[in-house]
Design an enzyme around this catalytic site. Structure first.
Site, PDB file in Angstrom:
ATOM      1  N   ALA A  76     -13.353 -27.771  51.791  1.00  0.00           N
ATOM      2  CA  ALA A  76     -13.366 -26.365  51.347  1.00  0.00           C
ATOM      3  C   ALA A  76     -12.207 -26.096  50.405  1.00  0.00           C
ATOM      4  CB  ALA A  76     -13.279 -25.431  52.553  1.00  0.00           C
ATOM      5  N   THR A 119      -7.842 -35.055  44.448  1.00  0.00           N
ATOM      6  CA  THR A 119      -8.405 -35.091  43.095  1.00  0.00           C
ATOM      7  C   THR A 119      -7.574 -35.927  42.121  1.00  0.00           C
ATOM      8  OG1 THR A 119      -8.808 -33.696  41.155  1.00  0.00           O
ATOM      9  CG2 THR A 119      -7.199 -32.889  42.703  1.00  0.00           C
ATOM     10  N   TYR A 143      -4.419 -25.692  40.105  1.00  0.00           N
ATOM     11  CA  TYR A 143      -5.409 -26.383  40.944  1.00  0.00           C
ATOM     12  C   TYR A 143      -4.850 -27.727  41.424  1.00  0.00           C
ATOM     13  CZ  TYR A 143      -9.401 -29.343  42.110  1.00  0.00           C
ATOM     14  OH  TYR A 143     -10.240 -30.225  42.743  1.00  0.00           O
ATOM     15  N   LYS A 147      -3.525 -29.091  45.367  1.00  0.00           N
ATOM     16  CA  LYS A 147      -4.005 -30.304  46.046  1.00  0.00           C
ATOM     17  C   LYS A 147      -2.830 -31.215  46.407  1.00  0.00           C
ATOM     18  CE  LYS A 147      -8.457 -29.671  46.051  1.00  0.00           C
ATOM     19  NZ  LYS A 147      -9.293 -29.758  47.241  1.00  0.00           N
ATOM     20  N   ARG A 284      -9.256 -28.944  24.493  1.00  0.00           N
ATOM     21  CA  ARG A 284      -8.682 -27.917  25.387  1.00  0.00           C
ATOM     22  C   ARG A 284      -7.296 -28.393  25.803  1.00  0.00           C
ATOM     23  NH1 ARG A 284     -13.535 -27.471  29.672  1.00  0.00           N
ATOM     24  NH2 ARG A 284     -13.050 -29.688  29.711  1.00  0.00           N
TER      25      ARG A 284
END
Ligand SMILES: NC(=O)c1ccc[n+]([C@@H]2O[C@H](COP(=O)([O-])OP(=O)(O)OC[C@H]3O[C@@H](n4cnc5c(N)ncnc54)[C@H](O)[C@@H]3O)[C@@H](O)[C@H]2O)c1
Length: 326
Positions: A76, A119, A143, A147, A284
């Site tokens: 999750a 990740t 993000y 993690k 990007r």
């Protein structure tokens, strides 16, 4: 019994499928309901599920009281890198705060084994590929940092409380279960293969190619696409490892092979049998040129073996599922 948080999501449903196939009992905990596709009239994912948030202490307690868990698989989380830059608080609250809430519940109920969805974003802009587990960890967005923080928390819990964990650092999860009944759907969608396939399905007019001037053979960025069913199997191996593990481990989880954005689009065109409109735009900020997993550690230590490492097979399986959603 295994508790799977985030089990209603893309990777979670495939993990649940693998656990069931290996005869393991599963409970899903997710803030949205578990998809309920039928195969020959029977539920494809026949497991109990709790619809609740990780932040809901009462729901967590009730779940841990009701079932006796051997281990938790913690998938999750919020996952959109650009959103994490714009709204870091959401990411720290959920990926770190929600994770803390889960770990506290695990301690309250004496469940001291966890498999964590980490990740490749941990490695930021790596200096070399393939990336090995002990290469420098330097996440470049909130993000990735959430993690990394959770991995560090796991380490601290191991040292202080004896929690044992396996952290699986996924590269690009892709493809879909061979049944065509579960597959990749994020909202918003940010992953390349679904974005590409949505063009022939007329859900979007074109797919953007971000950067065509990378130092790669065709100028576009290279990623390691790992079939979600291969990725799911690694969770089964991780749970089995934890049964009598004396040491926590981190593993990079990818195929060890890279494909460029243009290669993915060309493969999709072949699979779909139509040309796919693209629009080239500048790079990007924060996109690495190449992300490829060094996967020897998980192959050697857990005997993990990818079965679907051909890009064609990955895209075909994704296409089967996407077509079925129309
Ligand atoms: N998709 C990838 O390529 C990829 C790569 C690296 C890591 N990951 C990690 O894998 C995990 C699963 O990714 P996914 O692609 O399946 O995403 P997903 O969005 O499909 O699944 C995440 C699930 O977690 C649930 N969830 C989120 N926050 C929750 C909360 N507070 N309480 C209860 N449920 C909550 C969501 O409802 C969703 O069902 C994530 O942790 C992600 O960071 C994914």
């Amino acid at each position: 019994m295994i508790l799977v948080t985030g089990g209603a999501g893309y990777i979670g449903t495939h993990v649940v499928r693998s656990l069931i196939r290996h005869g393991m009992d599963v409970v899903v905990y997710d803030r949205r309901p578990l998809p309920q596709p039928l195969l020959d009239g029977k539920p494809f994912l026949p497991v109990p599920f709790v619809v609740a948030d990780l932040a809901d202490r009462q729901a967590l307690d009730e779940t841990f009281e009701k079932y006796e868990f051997e281990a938790v698989i913690h998938l999750a989380g919020d996952i959109v890198v650009s959103e994490s830059v714009a709204e870091p608080e959401k990411y720290y609250l959920n990926n770190v705060g929600g994770g803390m809430s889960l770990l506290a519940a695990m301690r309250r109920y004496g469940v001291m084994k966890i498999v964590f969805s980490s990740t490749a974003a941990l490695f930021g802009l790596p200096e070399r590929v393939p990336i090995l587990e002990d290469d420098p960890v330097r996440p470049i967005n909130p993000y990735g940092r959430t993690k990394w923080m959770f991995e560090q928390m796991l380490d601290d819990y191991d040292r202080a409380y004896g929690l044992k964990f396996v952290s699986l650092r996924y590269f690009n999860a892709s493809g879909a279960d061979s049944s065509g009944l579960i597959g990749e759907a994020h909202d918003p969608e940010t992953h390349l293969i679904p974005l590409v396939l949505e063009v022939p399905l007329q859900k979007r007019p074109y797919v953007s190619i971000f950067g065509t001037d990378y130092d790669t053979p065709d100028g576009t960025a290279i990623r390691d696409y790992i079939h979600v069913s291969d990725l799911a199997e690694a969770h089964v191996l991780a749970v089995k490892y934890l049964r009598d593990a004396s040491e926590s481990r981190c593993y990079n989880l990818g195929n060890g092979r890279g494909h460029s954005v243009r290669e993915v689009i060309a493969t999709a065109e072949e699979v779909v049998g139509a040309s796919i409109r693209t629009v080239e735009t500048p790079r990007r900020p924060g996109d690495a040129e190449r992300l490829i997993a060094g996967n020897e550690r998980i192959i050697n230590e857990l005997s993990w073996k990818p079965n679907y490492n051909d890009l064609n097979v990955i895209v075909e399986s994704a296409w089967r599922w996407h077509k079925g959603q129309n």
